[in-house]
Design a protein around this motif. Structure first.
Motif, mmCIF file in Angstrom:
data_model
loop_
_atom_site.group_PDB
_atom_site.id
_atom_site.type_symbol
_atom_site.label_atom_id
_atom_site.label_comp_id
_atom_site.label_asym_id
_atom_site.label_seq_id
_atom_site.Cartn_x
_atom_site.Cartn_y
_atom_site.Cartn_z
ATOM 1 N N MET A 9 0.988 -1.060 0.139
ATOM 2 C CA MET A 9 -0.083 -0.123 -0.215
ATOM 3 C C MET A 9 0.691 1.014 -0.068
ATOM 4 N N ARG A 10 2.057 0.853 0.842
ATOM 5 C CA ARG A 10 2.618 2.728 0.980
ATOM 6 C C ARG A 10 3.255 2.851 -0.060
ATOM 7 N N GLN A 11 3.807 2.011 -0.958
ATOM 8 C CA GLN A 11 4.431 1.886 -2.717
ATOM 9 C C GLN A 11 3.603 2.747 -3.808
ATOM 10 N N ALA A 12 1.634 1.862 -3.443
ATOM 11 C CA ALA A 12 0.914 2.331 -4.192
ATOM 12 C C ALA A 12 0.934 4.354 -3.489
ATOM 13 N N LEU A 13 0.595 3.818 -2.585
ATOM 14 C CA LEU A 13 0.455 5.773 -2.586
ATOM 15 C C LEU A 13 1.360 6.753 -3.104
ATOM 16 N N ASP A 14 2.508 6.286 -3.002
ATOM 17 C CA ASP A 14 3.452 6.239 -2.867
ATOM 18 C C ASP A 14 3.552 7.113 -4.766
ATOM 19 N N ASN A 15 3.039 6.138 -5.914
ATOM 20 C CA ASN A 15 3.152 6.115 -6.988
ATOM 21 C C ASN A 15 1.473 7.804 -7.393
ATOM 22 N N VAL A 16 0.977 7.182 -6.837
ATOM 23 C CA VAL A 16 -0.608 8.033 -6.723
ATOM 24 C C VAL A 16 -0.064 9.200 -6.227
ATOM 25 N N LEU A 17 0.679 9.778 -5.411
ATOM 26 C CA LEU A 17 1.108 11.013 -5.352
ATOM 27 C C LEU A 17 1.965 11.757 -6.343
ATOM 28 N N ALA A 18 2.422 10.544 -7.264
ATOM 29 C CA ALA A 18 3.718 11.278 -7.989
ATOM 30 C C ALA A 18 3.379 11.431 -9.475
ATOM 31 N N GLN A 19 1.747 11.366 -9.590
ATOM 32 C CA GLN A 19 1.094 11.414 -10.127
ATOM 33 C C GLN A 19 -0.486 12.752 -10.076
ATOM 34 N N THR A 20 -0.640 13.175 -9.415
ATOM 35 C CA THR A 20 -1.558 13.536 -7.998
ATOM 36 C C THR A 20 -1.254 15.309 -9.029
#
Ligand code: ATP
Ligand code: MG
Length: 315
Positions: free
Chosen positions: A178-189
């Motif tokens: 989940m942590r990695q997924a959160l960072d991944n989404v943030l980078a595209q926000t």
């Protein structure tokens, strides 16, 4: 008008009737209420008149029907909600601590919600979408994360935008990856909507201004920080704006952040000035807490504007 899409968990919420009640012994419960963070968000956006649709999955049962009926009544596009026979709709059971804490027993991953997928109906919905909103709580499995990332890719390929609410629930945060997924989404926000301490999960800074500056440098368009009864703050590279919350009696806090976010994003998509979007969002968040049940405090735009006018008259 721009179309908004989200993907993720659709649940019913069943709550303890009394504050301080525990699930370690039998007690009175109220519900089912339609729920699930992305469902609340899409319901509120639709109620404000924004074209909005949800990619989700429910069981072929009354809990699923309750959710679909409510979203449809609010004006949301429910064409990409899959109905699965042989699987039960997701659930969230909630207790409220005397210290205002909330504890959840979720059944998401092993419910129909866990069958979330990018099917033809979802692709069709996305082919007309201008914006995707991601809830951190919707990254509850690898499969659900894949759907969120695919939705982001589809909308970005069309020149669209992304908003993200980390919406961290301790009980879900334990999901692996989940942590990695959160960072991944943030980078595209583009529009980041953390609440309280969630701001510090994505930055090394220890204070609000430092964390905001660090995040804005990473390419976000704006950050809207939710502060419960105290209101909210808006930051972009030029402007900083703080707005107090509307004075209301809090009956049930769940769903406030989702209604707030839906309102802010809807008005941001309409090109509203940040202060105007923040005011509508604060009002939707305040109205949300006045009713028991996360979607019961969703109001249409005319009612929200009447609430703001009345609050102004009393100020
Ligand atoms: P959620 O439980 O839905 O995840 P959240 O933690 O994301 O909520 P909050 O900061 O609790 O978000 O609430 C979102 C917004 O709703 C606040 O910024 C504020 O505008 C409004 N709000 C929340 N609680 C109150 C309250 N008691 N009185 C007035 N406004 C409130
Ligand atoms: Mg939240």
């Amino acid at each position: 008008m721009k179309k908004l899409v989200s993907a993720g968990e659709i649940l019913v919420e069943i709550m303890a009737e009394r504050i301080g009640q525990s699930f370690l012994e039998p007690g009175p419960l109220v519900g089912p209420f339609p729920s699930g963070a992305p469902a609340i968000f899409i319901g509120q956006a639709a109620a404000l008149g924004q074209p909005a649709g949800l990619i989700g999955a429910v069981g072929k049962d009354d809990f699923g029907q309750l959710n679909i009926d409510r979203l449809r009544a609010l004006g949301a596009d429910v064409s990409a909600i899959a109905v699965h026979e042989g699987h039960a709709t997701g659930t969230a059971f909630v207790t409220y601590g005397a210290d205002a804490s909330r504890h959840f027993v979720f059944n998401i991953r092993n419910s129909a919600a866990g069958l979330l997928e990018m099917d033809d109906a979802a692709r069709r919905l996305l082919s007309g979408a201008d914006h995707v909103h991601v809830m951190g709580s919707s990254l509850f499995s690898d499969r659900a994360t894949e759907v969120a990332l695919a939705a982001i890719a589809a909308v970005k390929a069309r020149g669209g935008t992304v908003s993200f609410d980390p919406n961290i629930r301790r009980e879900i945060m334990q999901a692996s990856g989940m942590r990695q997924a959160l960072d991944n989404v943030l980078a595209q926000t583009d529009v980041f909507l953390p609440s309280g301490d969630e701001l510090f999960l994505f930055s090394s800074a220890g204070d609000e201004r430092g964390a905001v500056d660090e995040l804005l440098h990473r390419g976000l368009s704006c950050i809207v920080l939710k502060k419960g009864a105290e209101g909210a703050a808006y930051y972009d590279r030029q402007d900083t704006l703080a707005m107090p919350g509307f004075a209301v009696e809090e009956v049930d806090p769940t769903g406030a952040g989702d209604c707030f976010g839906a309102a802010f994003v809807s008005f941001w998509l309409r090109g509203a000035a940040p202060g105007d979007a923040l005011r509508i969002a604060n009002a939707c968040g305040a109205l949300a807490v006045t009713r028991k049940g996360p979607m019961e405090g969703i109001y249409r735009l005319a009612d929200v504007e009447a609430f703001i006018a009345q609050a102004g008259a009393h100020a």
